[in-house]
Design a protein around this motif. Structure first.
Motif, PDB file in Angstrom:
ATOM      1  N   THR A  11       0.992  -1.150  -0.422  1.00 46.86           N
ATOM      2  CA  THR A  11       0.104  -0.341  -0.101  1.00 46.86           C
ATOM      3  C   THR A  11       0.522   1.319  -0.213  1.00 46.86           C
ATOM      4  OG1 THR A  11      -0.100  -0.561   2.277  1.00 46.86           O
ATOM      5  CG2 THR A  11      -1.689  -1.802   0.835  1.00 46.86           C
ATOM      6  N   ASP A  12       1.752   1.584   0.426  1.00 48.43           N
ATOM      7  CA  ASP A  12       2.858   2.523   0.484  1.00 48.43           C
ATOM      8  C   ASP A  12       3.720   2.549  -0.668  1.00 48.43           C
ATOM      9  OD1 ASP A  12       4.881   4.269   2.204  1.00 48.43           O
ATOM     10  OD2 ASP A  12       6.217   2.783   1.047  1.00 48.43           O
ATOM     11  N   GLN A  13       3.371   1.557  -1.590  1.00 47.40           N
ATOM     12  CA  GLN A  13       4.371   1.815  -2.869  1.00 47.40           C
ATOM     13  C   GLN A  13       3.498   2.195  -3.830  1.00 47.40           C
ATOM     14  OE1 GLN A  13       7.908   1.622  -3.742  1.00 47.40           O
ATOM     15  NE2 GLN A  13       7.275   1.502  -1.372  1.00 47.40           N
ATOM     16  N   LEU A  14       2.060   1.684  -3.668  1.00 50.76           N
ATOM     17  CA  LEU A  14       0.846   2.204  -4.539  1.00 50.76           C
ATOM     18  C   LEU A  14       0.799   3.860  -4.375  1.00 50.76           C
ATOM     19  CD1 LEU A  14      -1.800  -0.234  -3.892  1.00 50.76           C
ATOM     20  CD2 LEU A  14      -0.944  -0.304  -5.919  1.00 50.76           C
ATOM     21  N   GLN A  15       1.204   4.018  -3.423  1.00 54.34           N
ATOM     22  CA  GLN A  15       0.489   5.209  -2.875  1.00 54.34           C
ATOM     23  C   GLN A  15       2.233   6.382  -3.919  1.00 54.34           C
ATOM     24  OE1 GLN A  15       0.782   5.373   0.807  1.00 54.34           O
ATOM     25  NE2 GLN A  15      -1.898   6.172   0.800  1.00 54.34           N
ATOM     26  N   ASP A  16       3.371   5.518  -3.415  1.00 50.51           N
ATOM     27  CA  ASP A  16       4.088   6.499  -4.037  1.00 50.51           C
ATOM     28  C   ASP A  16       4.378   6.594  -5.148  1.00 50.51           C
ATOM     29  OD1 ASP A  16       7.322   7.342  -2.413  1.00 50.51           O
ATOM     30  OD2 ASP A  16       7.375   5.285  -4.375  1.00 50.51           O
ATOM     31  N   LEU A  17       3.646   5.280  -5.875  1.00 53.39           N
ATOM     32  CA  LEU A  17       3.402   5.958  -7.475  1.00 53.39           C
ATOM     33  C   LEU A  17       2.814   6.328  -7.837  1.00 53.39           C
ATOM     34  CD1 LEU A  17       4.952   4.060 -10.098  1.00 53.39           C
ATOM     35  CD2 LEU A  17       3.549   2.561  -9.915  1.00 53.39           C
ATOM     36  N   SER A  19       2.497   9.531  -6.791  1.00 51.99           N
ATOM     37  CA  SER A  19       2.950  11.109  -6.643  1.00 51.99           C
ATOM     38  C   SER A  19       3.335  10.932  -7.498  1.00 51.99           C
ATOM     39  CB  SER A  19       3.744  10.407  -5.402  1.00 51.99           C
ATOM     40  OG  SER A  19       4.411  11.976  -4.729  1.00 51.99           O
ATOM     41  N   ALA A  20       4.568   9.674  -7.643  1.00 52.11           N
ATOM     42  CA  ALA A  20       5.753   9.450  -9.164  1.00 52.11           C
ATOM     43  C   ALA A  20       5.425   9.245 -10.652  1.00 52.11           C
ATOM     44  CB  ALA A  20       6.834   8.192  -8.661  1.00 52.11           C
ATOM     45  N   CYS A  21       4.171   9.184 -10.777  1.00 51.38           N
ATOM     46  CA  CYS A  21       3.343   9.391 -11.343  1.00 51.38           C
ATOM     47  C   CYS A  21       3.119  10.644 -11.651  1.00 51.38           C
ATOM     48  CB  CYS A  21       2.172   8.347 -12.304  1.00 51.38           C
ATOM     49  SG  CYS A  21       2.590   6.424 -12.542  1.00 51.38           S
ATOM     50  N   LYS A  22       2.012  11.127 -11.047  1.00 52.93           N
ATOM     51  CA  LYS A  22       1.968  12.953 -11.004  1.00 52.93           C
ATOM     52  C   LYS A  22       3.219  13.822 -10.957  1.00 52.93           C
ATOM     53  CE  LYS A  22      -0.645  15.614  -7.544  1.00 52.93           C
ATOM     54  NZ  LYS A  22      -1.852  15.233  -6.415  1.00 52.93           N
ATOM     55  N   PRO A  69      -4.906   8.395  -1.966  1.00 52.40           N
ATOM     56  CA  PRO A  69      -3.285   7.869  -3.878  1.00 52.40           C
ATOM     57  C   PRO A  69      -2.373   9.666  -3.238  1.00 52.40           C
ATOM     58  CG  PRO A  69      -5.238   8.433  -4.302  1.00 52.40           C
ATOM     59  CD  PRO A  69      -5.811   8.716  -3.221  1.00 52.40           C
ATOM     60  N   ASP A  70      -2.832  10.517  -2.976  1.00 57.90           N
ATOM     61  CA  ASP A  70      -2.155  11.854  -3.010  1.00 57.90           C
ATOM     62  C   ASP A  70      -1.191  11.621  -1.194  1.00 57.90           C
ATOM     63  OD1 ASP A  70      -2.810  12.780  -4.921  1.00 57.90           O
ATOM     64  OD2 ASP A  70      -4.202  13.306  -4.174  1.00 57.90           O
ATOM     65  N   ALA A  71      -0.691  10.568  -0.652  1.00 62.91           N
ATOM     66  CA  ALA A  71      -0.984  10.793   0.914  1.00 62.91           C
ATOM     67  C   ALA A  71       0.072  10.180   0.775  1.00 62.91           C
ATOM     68  CB  ALA A  71      -1.741   9.546   2.153  1.00 62.91           C
ATOM     69  N   GLU A  72       1.251  10.504   0.030  1.00 59.56           N
ATOM     70  CA  GLU A  72       2.955   9.484  -0.377  1.00 59.56           C
ATOM     71  C   GLU A  72       3.423  11.040  -1.245  1.00 59.56           C
ATOM     72  OE1 GLU A  72       6.080   8.460   1.601  1.00 59.56           O
ATOM     73  OE2 GLU A  72       3.895   7.430   1.833  1.00 59.56           O
ATOM     74  N   HIS A  73       4.941  11.921  -0.644  1.00 64.53           N
ATOM     75  CA  HIS A  73       5.496  12.121  -2.137  1.00 64.53           C
ATOM     76  C   HIS A  73       6.379  11.149  -2.509  1.00 64.53           C
ATOM     77  CE1 HIS A  73       7.359  15.394  -3.893  1.00 64.53           C
ATOM     78  NE2 HIS A  73       8.256  15.042  -3.466  1.00 64.53           N
TER      79      HIS A  73
END
Length: 165
Positions: A11-17, A19-22, A69-73
């Motif tokens: 779940t951490d990596q879904l959010q990180d990814l 952010s990366a895509c954004k 989805p925006d919880a990680e940078h």
């Protein structure tokens, strides 16, 4: 958050990814505006569309798992985007062919980061029995590989590198 299981990592990596895509979407759009080669410009537009579709998939998967989805940078992509700005958008070039070669370089660096991210979340989803997630993420991974190969062809067979030389 304490990471206690593969599900936590997933779940951490879904959010990180996400952010990366954004971040890479904005940079890819800027690179597309800077490109002179028509084939390269079209590939970057397609790349932007693919990134946006990947964001939709990630957002949907995050919603399924009650994640913001925006919880990680993603600091890794942040660095790659800064490099793209520095080496393309803020750099002086003697000709557009040389700029186009650098655009491909910087874009592929961002793509390779995305490939690593998608590869990991696919493996995590599959291990966790999240078959639907895994299939959707695998499709995005495959599209990302296709985009990377297309850039290599534009650079080597399409003439961007030859023209820059």
């Amino acid at each position: 958050m304490t990471m206690n299981s593969l599900k936590d990592v997933y779940t951490d990596q879904l959010q990180d990814l996400y952010s990366a895509c954004k971040q890479s979407l904005e940079a890819t759009n800027a690179l597309g505006r800077a490109a002179e080669d028509k084939e390269l410009s079209e590939a970057l537009i397609d790349g932007s569309n693919g990134i946006a579709k990947g964001m939709d998939v990630l957002k949907s998967i995050c919603a399924k798992h009650d994640l913001d989805p925006d919880a990680e940078h993603c600091h890794g992509m942040e660095g790659l985007v800064k490099e793209a700005h520095k080496h393309v958008l803020e750099e002086d070039f003697g000709d557009s062919d040389t700029r186009d070669a650098m655009i491909i370089t910087q874009y592929q660096r961002m793509v390779h980061y995305a490939l690593a991210g998608y590869g990991c979340v696919v493996a995590f989803a599959n291990r966790l029995g999240e078959d639907e997630d895994g299939a959707q993420l695998q499709q995005q991974l495959d599209h990302t590989y296709d985009g990377d190969r297309r850039m290599t062809e534009i650079a080597t067979k399409g003439g961007v590198n030859a023209d820059a030389a």
